[in-house]
Scaffold this motif. Structure first.
Motif, PDB file in Angstrom:
ATOM      1  N   GLY A 175      80.185  24.225  90.399  1.00 55.37           N
ATOM      2  CA  GLY A 175      80.291  22.786  90.185  1.00 55.37           C
ATOM      3  C   GLY A 175      81.687  22.250  90.415  1.00 55.37           C
ATOM      4  N   ALA A 176      82.592  23.107  90.912  1.00 54.45           N
ATOM      5  CA  ALA A 176      83.941  22.655  91.264  1.00 54.45           C
ATOM      6  C   ALA A 176      83.940  22.127  92.695  1.00 54.45           C
ATOM      7  CB  ALA A 176      84.941  23.802  91.107  1.00 54.45           C
TER       8      ALA A 176
ATOM      9  N   LEU B  14      85.579  33.944  85.604  1.00 54.49           N
ATOM     10  CA  LEU B  14      87.016  33.681  85.714  1.00 54.49           C
ATOM     11  C   LEU B  14      87.303  32.194  85.577  1.00 54.49           C
ATOM     12  CD1 LEU B  14      89.809  35.065  86.413  1.00 54.49           C
ATOM     13  CD2 LEU B  14      89.386  34.302  88.757  1.00 54.49           C
ATOM     14  N   PHE B  15      86.523  31.368  86.269  1.00 56.84           N
ATOM     15  CA  PHE B  15      86.715  29.912  86.200  1.00 56.84           C
ATOM     16  C   PHE B  15      86.506  29.406  84.775  1.00 56.84           C
ATOM     17  CE2 PHE B  15      85.022  29.595  90.857  1.00 56.84           C
ATOM     18  CZ  PHE B  15      86.221  30.111  91.327  1.00 56.84           C
ATOM     19  N   GLU B  16      85.391  29.808  84.185  1.00 56.20           N
ATOM     20  CA  GLU B  16      85.037  29.297  82.865  1.00 56.20           C
ATOM     21  C   GLU B  16      86.049  29.724  81.797  1.00 56.20           C
ATOM     22  OE1 GLU B  16      81.156  29.102  79.859  1.00 56.20           O
ATOM     23  OE2 GLU B  16      81.122  30.421  81.619  1.00 56.20           O
ATOM     24  N   GLU B  17      86.399  31.002  81.790  1.00 54.91           N
ATOM     25  CA  GLU B  17      87.317  31.525  80.778  1.00 54.91           C
ATOM     26  C   GLU B  17      88.728  30.966  80.921  1.00 54.91           C
ATOM     27  OE1 GLU B  17      86.688  33.507  78.157  1.00 54.91           O
ATOM     28  OE2 GLU B  17      84.541  33.450  78.639  1.00 54.91           O
ATOM     29  N   SER B  18      89.091  30.577  82.140  1.00 52.56           N
ATOM     30  CA  SER B  18      90.447  30.054  82.366  1.00 52.56           C
ATOM     31  C   SER B  18      90.519  28.538  82.218  1.00 52.56           C
ATOM     32  CB  SER B  18      90.948  30.468  83.749  1.00 52.56           C
ATOM     33  OG  SER B  18      90.119  29.933  84.768  1.00 52.56           O
TER      34      SER B  18
ATOM     35  N   LEU C 105      93.994  32.327  81.940  1.00 60.12           N
ATOM     36  CA  LEU C 105      93.728  32.883  83.265  1.00 60.12           C
ATOM     37  C   LEU C 105      94.106  34.363  83.302  1.00 60.12           C
ATOM     38  CD1 LEU C 105      92.928  32.628  86.229  1.00 60.12           C
ATOM     39  CD2 LEU C 105      95.225  31.768  86.723  1.00 60.12           C
ATOM     40  N   THR C 106      95.245  34.692  82.735  1.00 62.76           N
ATOM     41  CA  THR C 106      95.684  36.095  82.715  1.00 62.76           C
ATOM     42  C   THR C 106      94.684  36.969  81.968  1.00 62.76           C
ATOM     43  OG1 THR C 106      98.014  35.408  82.785  1.00 62.76           O
ATOM     44  CG2 THR C 106      97.544  37.656  82.040  1.00 62.76           C
TER      45      THR C 106
END
Length: 577
Positions: free
Chosen positions: A104-105, A71-75, A168-169
């Motif tokens: 890594g965030a 989710l993080f990477e794709e958004s 994100l969606t």
């Protein structure tokens, strides 16, 4: 953890840089590596349970983390971006927190007790790109007041409350598909490979203190502090925490005390953590202890004091029991029986109770010491992620909060540190980088040799045990310049009849005690408000007999509502005058 290319925080000078470097060169591992290792090692163990709800095994945690990473990477979330979390303790909160760090965030835990305006302020100030929210917080916040967020994610099911980007969606709507594409056949522990911090001073999280004045300050916690706290906990608690053991998380994980010692240490040790997902009543807490039987108990003083005052002390306040306790040949057996009852109230299986987060009432502490209960008192601060001092219960000295822990130094800024209270200073691997975007506050808290100025006043004995006397900002001046520590007066006042909690304030040259009475006990005794007031006046006279002239109370005022408190149950003093 490699540190050949160590960066230097802006606030430090060369002397402290050399001190810190000496203490980080021996670090052979990283914090995120410890999390990865725990997941692989305890793959088939139970990990997280929402009390009376669903249980996740370590492999389930790994799968959820992987989906959040996708989710993080794709958004479009980048390494170093801020991700905020605000909600009550629950398994999905813990997973989102671990996913943030291992991606890594930078995590920004926010206490769910904060007001909506405070949450908006922290999200905006921290420059967070995503916000995870619990079901209650989601109804309180206004997304329009956090315009820079890419989206808001509901913690209970990771659904999107708000999405401001197509990326994100798409990522959320197709998360299972994307996971299947990345792992087309199966997902095994050998595939778990998390981001490893590159530098001991790399920023891990920003923890906004509850604070008592204005908006909270964002404490920048580096990975070295997270790692150092974990290594300390391993040394202190490995004797009692083992893979598969049950533990309970009651303190908010958005507070460093609860996060470090009710969650991170236990997760790294393969324990099964039970989250009390709502504000638990005393009955629910008692039921949870009885069913779960935790092997170690982490608590703030208020929790312990309420149980002792309500469940134990009334049974001892009888003529027959008082005689037995004063009879040498019988008292030891009586003490053992009382201790057994207290231990039973906490599940009966714990190695020790660790108390921290606020001052501990001396009467209760002396009672627990008298019956031989295995407890100890520690000391810390958010700025130290959080631990500063601790002793195992076998070595606990009544009235103290232990000795400086590994990787930390402590000194008292006083002409005579053994007798004259001075500010407690500490430095070492646990100390923060500074306050986020607040260089002025950082310079006030950290000197050029790296000493963190705690704002607490204390003394230290010849063996290194620390005794806290109060907060320097709370210290009052008597008419002739005497130093008055209101916490010491309050501690004595809290031990008197019908006093639940108190606060001592100064009006002109006089001291006034604000008291929230034990209305439940007053009702049991069928006391009127006038009788409660008479009891308080008697309490004032009794207290004054034990105090020097400049510490005597001129009056006691009754508070009809409980004092407002921070999440670690300290009274918000600034609200009362």
């Amino acid at each position: 953890m490699k540190c050949a290319e160590k960066s230097v925080p802006l606030h430090t000078e060369r002397k402290f840089e050399q001190f810190l470097l000496r203490n980080t060169l021996n670090m052979e591992n990283s914090f995120n590596a410890c999390i990865e290792d725990s997941i692989k090692k305890y793959w088939n163990f139970d990990a997280l349970t929402d009390y009376k709800g669903v249980t996740l095994q370590y492999q389930d945690v790994a799968r959820k983390i992987e989906k959040l990473h996708i989710l993080f990477e794709e958004s479009g979330i980048q390494k170093g971006d801020k991700i905020a979390l605000c909600g009550r303790n629950m398994s999905n909160w813990a997973v989102a927190f671990l996913a943030t760090l291992t991606y890594g965030a930078v995590a920004v835990p926010i206490l769910h007790e904060f007001t909506a305006d405070q949450i908006h302020n922290i999200v905006n100030h921290s420059e967070a790109k995503l916000l995870f929210v619990g079901d209650v917080v989601s109804t309180q916040i206004d997304p329009d007041k956090m315009p820079d967020l890419h989206g808001i994610v509901n913690i209970p099911d990771y659904s999107l409350m708000v999405s401001r980007t197509d990326k994100l969606t798409y990522a959320r709507e197709n998360l299972n598909l994307l996971f299947g594409q990345k792992f087309p056949k199966f997902f095994r522990k050998e595939m778990v490979n998390y981001y490893k911090e590159q530098n001991p001073d790399e920023l891990a999280l920003i923890n906004y203190t509850s604070g008592t004045t204005g908006f909270s300050k964002g404490v920048m916690i580096p990975y070295r502090a997270m790692w150092s706290n974990l290594i300390f906990a391993n040394e202190a608690l490995d004797k009692c925490l083992h893979p598969g053991d049950n533990t309970i998380s009651i303190l908010p994980m958005a507070h460093m005390y609860g996060m470090a010692f009710e969650f991170i240490k236990e997760f790294a040790s393969g324990c099964h953590i039970f989250f009390l997902t709502r504000i638990p009543s005393p009955a629910v807490v008692a039921q949870a202890f009885a069913e779960i039987k935790p092997v170690v108990i982490i608590a703030v003083p208020l929790v312990i004091e309420k149980i002792i005052r309500k469940k134990v002390l009334p049974k001892l306040d009888t003529p027959a029991m008082k005689i037995l306790l004063k009879t040498p040949l019988v008292s030891q057996k009586v003490r053992e029986k009382i201790r057994a009852e207290v231990e039973k109230a906490f599940g009966g299986r714990f190695y020790e109770i660790i108390i921290g987060g606020a001052a501990f009432n001396q009467e209760i502490e002396q009672f627990l010491h008298f019956i031989g209960l295995p407890f100890t008192v520690g000391y810390g601060a958010t700025e130290c992620a959080p631990i500063i001092s601790y002793n195992d219960w076998h070595d606990h000295v009544p009235g103290s909060c232990g000795k400086a822990v590994m990787n930390m130094e402590v000194k008292i800024n006083s002409a005579d540190p053994h007798k004259i209270p001075g500010e407690i200073l500490t430095r070492g691997m646990n100390v923060m980088l500074g306050y986020f975007k607040n260089e002025e506050a950082t310079k006030q808290a950290l000197d050029d040799e790296g000493w963190y100025h705690t704002g607490d006043l204390g003394v230290i004995d010849s063996r290194g045990n620390i005794f806290i006397k109060g907060r320097s900002k709370n210290m009052l001046l008597g008419a002739s310049g005497q130093n008055i520590f209101p916490e010491e007066i309050e501690d004595a006042l809290n031990s008197l009849p019908l006093v639940t909690e108190s606060l001592v304030v100064q009006r002109d040259d006089k001291l006034v005690g604000l008291v929230y009475p034990d209305f439940d006990e007053a009702k049991t005794q069928n006391l009127s408000m006038e009788q409660i007031k008479k009891t308080m006046e008697q309490n004032r006279q009794t207290l004054n007999e034990t105090q020097p002239a400049y510490c005597k109370l001129a009056a006691i005022e009754i508070q009809e509502e409980e004092f407002e408190k921070t999440p670690k149950k300290s009274i918000k003093r600034y609200l009362y005058k």
